[in-house]
Write an enzyme that holds these catalytic residues in place. Sequence first.
Site, PDB file in Angstrom:
ATOM      1  N   HIS A  61       0.969  -1.256  -0.044  1.00 21.82           N
ATOM      2  CA  HIS A  61      -0.100   0.131   0.039  1.00 21.82           C
ATOM      3  C   HIS A  61       0.974   1.086  -0.198  1.00 21.82           C
ATOM      4  O   HIS A  61       1.671   1.434   0.769  1.00 21.82           O
ATOM      5  CB  HIS A  61      -0.769  -0.151   1.257  1.00 21.82           C
ATOM      6  CG  HIS A  61      -1.989  -1.090   1.127  1.00 21.82           C
ATOM      7  ND1 HIS A  61      -2.355  -1.938   2.139  1.00 21.82           N
ATOM      8  CD2 HIS A  61      -2.692  -1.421  -0.076  1.00 21.82           C
ATOM      9  CE1 HIS A  61      -3.463  -2.643   1.613  1.00 21.82           C
ATOM     10  NE2 HIS A  61      -3.686  -2.564   0.463  1.00 21.82           N
ATOM     11  N   GLU A  84       1.598   3.667   2.887  1.00 17.98           N
ATOM     12  CA  GLU A  84       2.412   2.985   4.161  1.00 17.98           C
ATOM     13  C   GLU A  84       3.829   3.227   4.525  1.00 17.98           C
ATOM     14  O   GLU A  84       4.420   2.283   4.353  1.00 17.98           O
ATOM     15  CB  GLU A  84       1.756   1.809   4.559  1.00 17.98           C
ATOM     16  CG  GLU A  84       0.006   1.632   4.491  1.00 17.98           C
ATOM     17  CD  GLU A  84      -0.516   0.570   4.558  1.00 17.98           C
ATOM     18  OE1 GLU A  84       0.571  -0.380   4.176  1.00 17.98           O
ATOM     19  OE2 GLU A  84      -1.616   0.245   4.163  1.00 17.98           O
ATOM     20  N   ARG A 101      -3.308   4.786  -2.007  1.00 15.12           N
ATOM     21  CA  ARG A 101      -3.104   3.265  -1.352  1.00 15.12           C
ATOM     22  C   ARG A 101      -2.949   2.243  -2.529  1.00 15.12           C
ATOM     23  O   ARG A 101      -1.918   1.284  -2.215  1.00 15.12           O
ATOM     24  CB  ARG A 101      -4.673   2.772  -0.617  1.00 15.12           C
ATOM     25  CG  ARG A 101      -4.748   1.569  -0.160  1.00 15.12           C
ATOM     26  CD  ARG A 101      -5.969   1.382   0.484  1.00 15.12           C
ATOM     27  NE  ARG A 101      -6.536   0.101   0.590  1.00 15.12           N
ATOM     28  CZ  ARG A 101      -6.225  -0.863   1.679  1.00 15.12           C
ATOM     29  NH1 ARG A 101      -5.623  -0.278   2.670  1.00 15.12           N
ATOM     30  NH2 ARG A 101      -6.545  -2.059   1.833  1.00 15.12           N
ATOM     31  N   HIS A 153       2.570  -3.799   6.662  1.00 18.04           N
ATOM     32  CA  HIS A 153       1.687  -2.590   6.418  1.00 18.04           C
ATOM     33  C   HIS A 153       1.866  -1.724   7.713  1.00 18.04           C
ATOM     34  O   HIS A 153       2.679  -1.837   8.574  1.00 18.04           O
ATOM     35  CB  HIS A 153       0.375  -3.164   6.343  1.00 18.04           C
ATOM     36  CG  HIS A 153      -0.002  -3.953   4.984  1.00 18.04           C
ATOM     37  ND1 HIS A 153      -0.638  -3.511   3.816  1.00 18.04           N
ATOM     38  CD2 HIS A 153       0.752  -5.248   4.722  1.00 18.04           C
ATOM     39  CE1 HIS A 153      -0.791  -4.531   3.001  1.00 18.04           C
ATOM     40  NE2 HIS A 153      -0.115  -5.632   3.591  1.00 18.04           N
ATOM     41  N   GLU A 199       0.788  -4.826  10.969  1.00 17.40           N
ATOM     42  CA  GLU A 199       0.525  -3.350  10.741  1.00 17.40           C
ATOM     43  C   GLU A 199       1.495  -2.814  11.656  1.00 17.40           C
ATOM     44  O   GLU A 199       1.271  -3.125  12.943  1.00 17.40           O
ATOM     45  CB  GLU A 199      -0.769  -3.179  11.314  1.00 17.40           C
ATOM     46  CG  GLU A 199      -1.797  -3.910  10.515  1.00 17.40           C
ATOM     47  CD  GLU A 199      -2.427  -3.093   8.968  1.00 17.40           C
ATOM     48  OE1 GLU A 199      -1.596  -2.035   8.877  1.00 17.40           O
ATOM     49  OE2 GLU A 199      -3.020  -3.566   8.376  1.00 17.40           O
TER      50      GLU A 199
END
Length: 446
Positions: free
Chosen positions: A199, A202, A260, A331, A407
């Site tokens: 993405h 990020e 994104r 991510h 994440e």
Amino acid sequence: MAGLTHMLLLVGVIGALLPLDVVGAPSGTSERYQVLTVTPQTEDDVQTLHLIKTNPNLEVSFWTYPGAAGQAVDLMVSSSRLKQLQKHLEKGNFTTEVKIENVEELARQQMAGSSRPSEIASLGLQPTGFDYGKYHTYQEIFYWTRNITDAYRKMTRLHHLGMTFEGRWIHGIQISTALQRDTSNAALRPALYFQAGMHAREWIGPATIMFMTASLLDQYGTDKDVTTLLDTFDVFIVPLVNADGYAYTWTSEPNARAWRKTRTNNTGSDCVGVDPNRNFAVKFADEGASQDPCSDQYCGPFPFFAVEVYNVAQFLVSQPGVSIKGFIDFHSYSQLWMTPYGYTKELPPDYKAQLEGCNESIASLKAVYGTEYQCGSIANVINYLSSGSSADFTYIKLNITYSYGVELRDAGKYGFLLPPDQIIPSGTETLAGLVTYGLFVKGKLP
Ligand SMILES: [Zn+2]
């Protein structure tokens, strides 16, 4: 004031010369962007958020996605659309707070110190001069992959996974302390695969993974655990999968910093891009993916439509001499270390072992600076479904039991605009988690 105008003009000129990879903060627009944290109180409120999300006139960029009532959502809105958005929110019982007052200011801080394209060639020849405490442009990352594999040529190999839609290289680095081995008759060597930058917005993903790569190479032979890890596994690292989207986030296009998806053209639509983490050939286009090309969770017309996703999958299945035992897709943000599945809230058959691996990893991560991560299956932790994702694909289709989606920082204060002074701390703690993860997987080898 004249000086500032002059600078903005200069950025404009550079932009005209180098349309793909402009270095510079968004400029020349009076539009300001804010990030709001909005908490729906009822199911109706959640539905209102979904309507806002699919309303093209509002141009709201969702940084996190609606789940259940009571679950906060971060969204970015321009000053000219704020009133319209507020009208929609007034219909419900939302609690709203301003998370980030001025997106541009933080975005500019993140871009500070990255090299102009003209400077990159010289910088690229000096791997020791690479500053891991800054965010880097696509070109800088491109040169970094070439230089670090050159500097450590005895234990690395540079792979070209293929090109992106717009023609940028996707690079992979293979770290192997057994590069010279005879693979003709040997047993398969276990391997781990890590990637980031699926993405575009990020940025902490590629920054963290580059720091970890350099640390693994640097600490081999001195740090006991790193040495055990690299003596056991081949490690594959793909630092920037969605290079087109990432390059776009560095341009001064309105809203670009919050991009994104890929930059793939969509037939029959003016909207650009596919969500690469919905485009894998697993539970494709199921609940938890959008079939609207304008959505930032658009799964594409068919699996592997995004060439970046195709290249990754192709790379994963075509490595001779190795058997991939672990997969992590990095991510941001929210500080989560997640197991499959994304497509359903049901738990996978290997969940107990997967959870154990997670708990050990985040304990090591936390021991460094006290940063709290959370474990759980993707769908349960984020509390909405996502189908066609990388970790489901590697787990279900490639039988890689220890597949995770992580994440990274932060828990929400800065979100995608994480200041550069957090890159090295993020890299340091995540490396601790990653090494523990590797040793955990080693313990599960037959
Ligand atoms: Zn992501």
